[in-house]
Design a protein around this motif. Structure first.
Motif, PDB file in Angstrom:
ATOM      1  N   ALA A 198       0.827  -1.207   0.000  1.00 51.67           N
ATOM      2  CA  ALA A 198       0.000   0.000   0.000  1.00 51.67           C
ATOM      3  C   ALA A 198       0.864   1.261   0.000  1.00 51.67           C
ATOM      4  O   ALA A 198       0.511   2.261  -0.617  1.00 51.67           O
ATOM      5  CB  ALA A 198      -0.921  -0.003   1.219  1.00 51.67           C
ATOM      6  N   HIS A 199       2.014   1.206   0.669  1.00 56.25           N
ATOM      7  CA  HIS A 199       2.845   2.386   0.896  1.00 56.25           C
ATOM      8  C   HIS A 199       4.138   2.402   0.071  1.00 56.25           C
ATOM      9  O   HIS A 199       4.923   3.347   0.192  1.00 56.25           O
ATOM     10  CB  HIS A 199       3.222   2.455   2.374  1.00 56.25           C
ATOM     11  CG  HIS A 199       4.104   1.316   2.779  1.00 56.25           C
ATOM     12  ND1 HIS A 199       3.612   0.040   2.963  1.00 56.25           N
ATOM     13  CD2 HIS A 199       5.440   1.245   2.961  1.00 56.25           C
ATOM     14  CE1 HIS A 199       4.613  -0.762   3.265  1.00 56.25           C
ATOM     15  NE2 HIS A 199       5.728  -0.063   3.266  1.00 56.25           N
ATOM     16  N   ALA A 200       4.397   1.387  -0.735  1.00 53.11           N
ATOM     17  CA  ALA A 200       5.664   1.300  -1.457  1.00 53.11           C
ATOM     18  C   ALA A 200       5.535   0.336  -2.624  1.00 53.11           C
ATOM     19  O   ALA A 200       4.678  -0.554  -2.617  1.00 53.11           O
ATOM     20  CB  ALA A 200       6.779   0.826  -0.523  1.00 53.11           C
ATOM     21  N   PHE A 201       6.400   0.533  -3.626  1.00 52.18           N
ATOM     22  CA  PHE A 201       6.405  -0.388  -4.759  1.00 52.18           C
ATOM     23  C   PHE A 201       7.775  -0.412  -5.420  1.00 52.18           C
ATOM     24  O   PHE A 201       8.581   0.501  -5.248  1.00 52.18           O
ATOM     25  CB  PHE A 201       5.315  -0.034  -5.780  1.00 52.18           C
ATOM     26  CG  PHE A 201       5.351   1.377  -6.304  1.00 52.18           C
ATOM     27  CD1 PHE A 201       6.111   1.708  -7.420  1.00 52.18           C
ATOM     28  CD2 PHE A 201       4.590   2.373  -5.699  1.00 52.18           C
ATOM     29  CE1 PHE A 201       6.118   2.996  -7.921  1.00 52.18           C
ATOM     30  CE2 PHE A 201       4.592   3.673  -6.187  1.00 52.18           C
ATOM     31  CZ  PHE A 201       5.356   3.983  -7.306  1.00 52.18           C
ATOM     32  N   VAL A 202       8.019  -1.505  -6.149  1.00 54.46           N
ATOM     33  CA  VAL A 202       9.250  -1.664  -6.926  1.00 54.46           C
ATOM     34  C   VAL A 202       8.856  -2.002  -8.359  1.00 54.46           C
ATOM     35  O   VAL A 202       8.088  -2.943  -8.584  1.00 54.46           O
ATOM     36  CB  VAL A 202      10.152  -2.793  -6.364  1.00 54.46           C
ATOM     37  CG1 VAL A 202      11.370  -3.013  -7.263  1.00 54.46           C
ATOM     38  CG2 VAL A 202      10.583  -2.485  -4.935  1.00 54.46           C
ATOM     39  N   VAL A 203       9.401  -1.228  -9.291  1.00 58.41           N
ATOM     40  CA  VAL A 203       9.213  -1.493 -10.712  1.00 58.41           C
ATOM     41  C   VAL A 203      10.572  -1.873 -11.279  1.00 58.41           C
ATOM     42  O   VAL A 203      11.560  -1.153 -11.075  1.00 58.41           O
ATOM     43  CB  VAL A 203       8.653  -0.270 -11.461  1.00 58.41           C
ATOM     44  CG1 VAL A 203       8.505  -0.573 -12.952  1.00 58.41           C
ATOM     45  CG2 VAL A 203       7.322   0.168 -10.866  1.00 58.41           C
ATOM     46  N   VAL A 204      10.636  -3.027 -11.957  1.00 55.94           N
ATOM     47  CA  VAL A 204      11.866  -3.460 -12.611  1.00 55.94           C
ATOM     48  C   VAL A 204      11.740  -3.123 -14.088  1.00 55.94           C
ATOM     49  O   VAL A 204      10.817  -3.572 -14.765  1.00 55.94           O
ATOM     50  CB  VAL A 204      12.132  -4.963 -12.400  1.00 55.94           C
ATOM     51  CG1 VAL A 204      13.328  -5.418 -13.227  1.00 55.94           C
ATOM     52  CG2 VAL A 204      12.375  -5.241 -10.921  1.00 55.94           C
TER      53      VAL A 204
END
Length: 148
Positions: free
Chosen positions: A56-62
């Motif tokens: 909900a508070h963070a994400f990682v895009v590769v």
């Protein structure tokens, strides 16, 4: 060269200004941060790629070349257990740079006594050249830094 875009509108600042030693000392990786404008806004993908982690508070895009970019919406916001954050896509989705991923309100985060600053970090970038492209006012989609 991977151009990493600002996920939120606000003011770009150095990681040293993040009130968390793990980010401020670049232990997670090099990058920059954005002090977001208050009020509801969508956090967007900083690069084209696959959304490999979505909290909900963070994400990682590769993106290109397997380069992962972490976006953390506020500091210690994991404590909110998702309150005040709305996921707009599913984990593992292919996303485009500038695509909205999470709706949130930085003013709500601040009202809960937490910092709303947004670290944007190049993961596993040890030895790579990271150049900060901008400081000061940024809109969503403004290039923040380049990753060579």
């Amino acid at each position: 060269m991977l151009s990493v875009l600002s996920p939120v509108a606000g003011t770009a600042v150095g990681l040293a200004e993040v009130p968390d030693p793990v980010f401020a000392q670049a232990m997670v990786g090099p990058g920059t941060a954005v002090r977001p404008h208050p009020g509801p806004q969508d956090a967007v993908s900083p690069v084209d790629g696959r959304l490999v982690k979505l909290h909900a508070h963070a994400f990682v895009v590769v993106g290109e070349g397997g380069r992962g970019v972490l976006v953390h919406l506020g500091i210690d916001t994991v404590k909110l257990a998702g309150a005040g954050f709305e996921r707009l896509v599913d984990e593992q989705a292919e996303v485009a740079a500038g695509q909205p991923l999470i709706r949130w309100d930085p003013a709500d985060v601040a009202a809960r006594g937490l910092s709303s600053i947004v670290p944007v970090v190049a993961l596993d970038a040890e030895g790579d050249v990271i150049s900060r492209a901008v400081s000061g006012a940024v809109e969503r989609g403004t290039p923040l830094f380049r990753w060579a």
